[in-house]
Design an enzyme around this catalytic site. Structure first.
Site: not given
Ligand code: GLU
Ligand code: MG
Length: 472
Positions: A73, A151, A153, A213, A220, A269, A341, A361, A363
């Site tokens: 259902d 990836e 975390e 991390e 991670e 990411h 980053r 990538e 993010r």
């Molecule tokens: N923890 C970070 C985020 O919130 C990323 C850290 C990393 O570059 O792996 O995206």
């Molecule tokens: Mg990371």
């Protein structure tokens, strides 16, 4: 108290022996289930919000389930049918058979991930796995397989004593004092991570790396990239395995994006590329900037163009927007770069000769996202960039966190939405991202997420009490 996971020593604990990825034929699957001495099979699927749902059947009923599907259902599942058309059918995907490496050995359980169909045996348009299948079929029609490498975390916390008996709410209590890449053999976390990797191997997922991390208690796990559908299935499996193994160690794992104010949050990411029919990476071009092909550049431009609407699906909780703030390695501004980053999209460096690893990538996704919907909208945004041959702006290699408003404006760099409500507004206006979800999944998602925002909006937080109660 730690109960040990059970591993099938007789079968060498090998993923192949315990229903690895190759069990695709129904006959073969049924004999494998028998050989594995599985008693119950969980038929799993994912609702629009990314929660695992499912029914359990005795192993003896598997033949019937594979032949005819299992009716359920759908009206009580988030984002599924309306009341008058509530019957749905689960179609197990035989290739997803895995024996679960936790639970009591005498009641051994396996799982199968299912596609959801309507009673007339058509794909149910609101099924997140079906939404991703549709998006991937569009890329396939253009000769490309969409690859994703997420990836994940997460944090591992101890339960605060007063929360155990319900006297106080659960609080994030770190179990360790480690930092980025810290490694100590005495550290409980490295044991937990090793157990997670072992459980994942039994589930047919090779975790490529696992590490501590940046934040205290943050970890991670990365597994090898693969086609988007398998990657989304894997995200669901990893989330389940991480929680199960943490519980074995008397800890709990959370994929909440920002559990601790003032510390890094948890992202998901996602590295992405396209392989052509010959298995060649269509994102690679030795002569291109950052060794990217024009196709990859259009793809990146598409994701930048749709970033505000994508956020609603990729960072789908109220809490997600506490992570997307300056200073914590999470993106805030809509730009791309090679190493920076703080950029929304990064083009990681690859070793010479590794053309297969040329990739983009993204993010902003976080691990609270429904991975099926997330990969579907990411792909749709990229495909739109390819179809319209969009060109990305100049990459920004400086740390954008330090740019002031004027500099950002001069450079034409916009911000990601600041709240879930802003992201939902952007999604509402974005036809490309909405149509990738399809009307049914979009309506269900937007309804649930607006309700989440409205509930949050009227809360009075501890911060407000501390700030205003006495001073005003
Ligand atoms: N923890 C970070 C985020 O919130 C990323 C850290 C990393 O570059 O792996 O995206
Ligand atoms: Mg990371």
């Amino acid at each position: 108290m730690r109960r040990s996971l059970h591993f099938d020593e007789a079968a060498g604990g090998a993923a192949e022996a315990l229903g690895g990825p190759s069990a695709a034929d129904p006959e073969e699957l049924i004999s494998r289930v028998r050989a594995d001495r599985v008693e119950f099979v969980n038929l799993q699927f994912t609702d629009v919000l990314g929660a695992i749902k499912g029914v359990t059947i005795p192993a003896a009923g598997l033949g019937e389930a594979l032949a005819r599907g299992v009716w359920f259902d759908g009206s009580s599942v988030e984002g599924f049918a309306r009341i008058h058309e509530s019957d749905m059918v689960l179609r197990p995907d035989p290739g997803t058979y895995r024996v679960l490496p936790w639970g009591a050995p005498e009641r051994r359980q396996a799982r199968l991930i299912c596609d959801v169909q309507t009673p007339d045996q058509r794909p149910f348009p609101g099924d997140p796995r079906g939404v991703l299948r549709r998006a991937m079929a569009r890329a396939e029609a253009q000769g490309h397989t969409y690859n994703a490498g997420p990836e994940l975390e997460f944090f591992l916390f101890k339960r605060n004593a007063d929360a155990r008996d319900g006297r106080a709410p659960l609080r994030p209590v770190p179990h360790d004092v480690g930092g980025y890449f810290d490694f100590s053999p005495q550290d409980l976390a490295s044991t937990v991570r090793a157990d997670i990797m072992r459980a994942l191997a039994e589930l047919g997922i090779t975790a490529e790396t696992a590490h501590h991390e940046v934040a205290t208690a943050q970890h991670e796990i990365d597994f090898r990239y693969c086609d988007g559908l398998t990657a989304a299935d894997n995200v669901m499996t990893v989330r389940q395995a991480v929680k199960a193994v943490a519980a074995e160690h008397d800890l709990y794992a959370t994929f909440m994006p920002k559990p601790i104010c003032g510390a890094n949050g948890s992202g998901m990411h996602t590295h992405q590329s396209f392989f052509d029919r010959g298995g060649r990476n269509a994102f690679f071009d030795a002569a291109g900037r950052y060794e990217l092909s024009d196709l990859a550049r259009h793809y990146i431009a598409g994701q930048l163009a749709h970033a505000p609407a994508l956020s609603a699906v990729l960072a789908p909780t109220v809490n997600s927007y506490k992570r997307l703030v300056p200073g914590y390695e999470a993106p805030v501004y809509i730009c791309w770069a090679r190493t920076n980053r703080s950029a929304l999209i990064r083009v990681p460096c690859t070793s010479p000769g590794r053309e297969q690893s040329a990739r983009a990538e993204l993010r902003c996704p976080d691990p609270s996202a429904n991975p099926y919907l997330a990969f579907a909208v990411m792909l749709a945004a990229g495909l739109d960039g390819i179809e319209r041959r969009l060109a990305p702006p100049e990459p920004v290699e400086e740390d954008v966190y330090h740019f002031d408003a004027r500099r950002l404006e001069e450079m034409g760099i916009a911000s990601l939405p600041g709240t879930l409500a802003e992201a939902l507004d952007a999604l509402e206006k974005d036809e490309v991202v909405r149509s990738a979800l399809g009307d049914l999944a979009y309506q269900a998602f937007a309804r649930a997420k607006r309700a989440e925002w409205d509930e949050y909006r009227i809360q009075v937080s501890d911060w407000e009490l501390e700030r205003y109660l006495e001073t005003l």
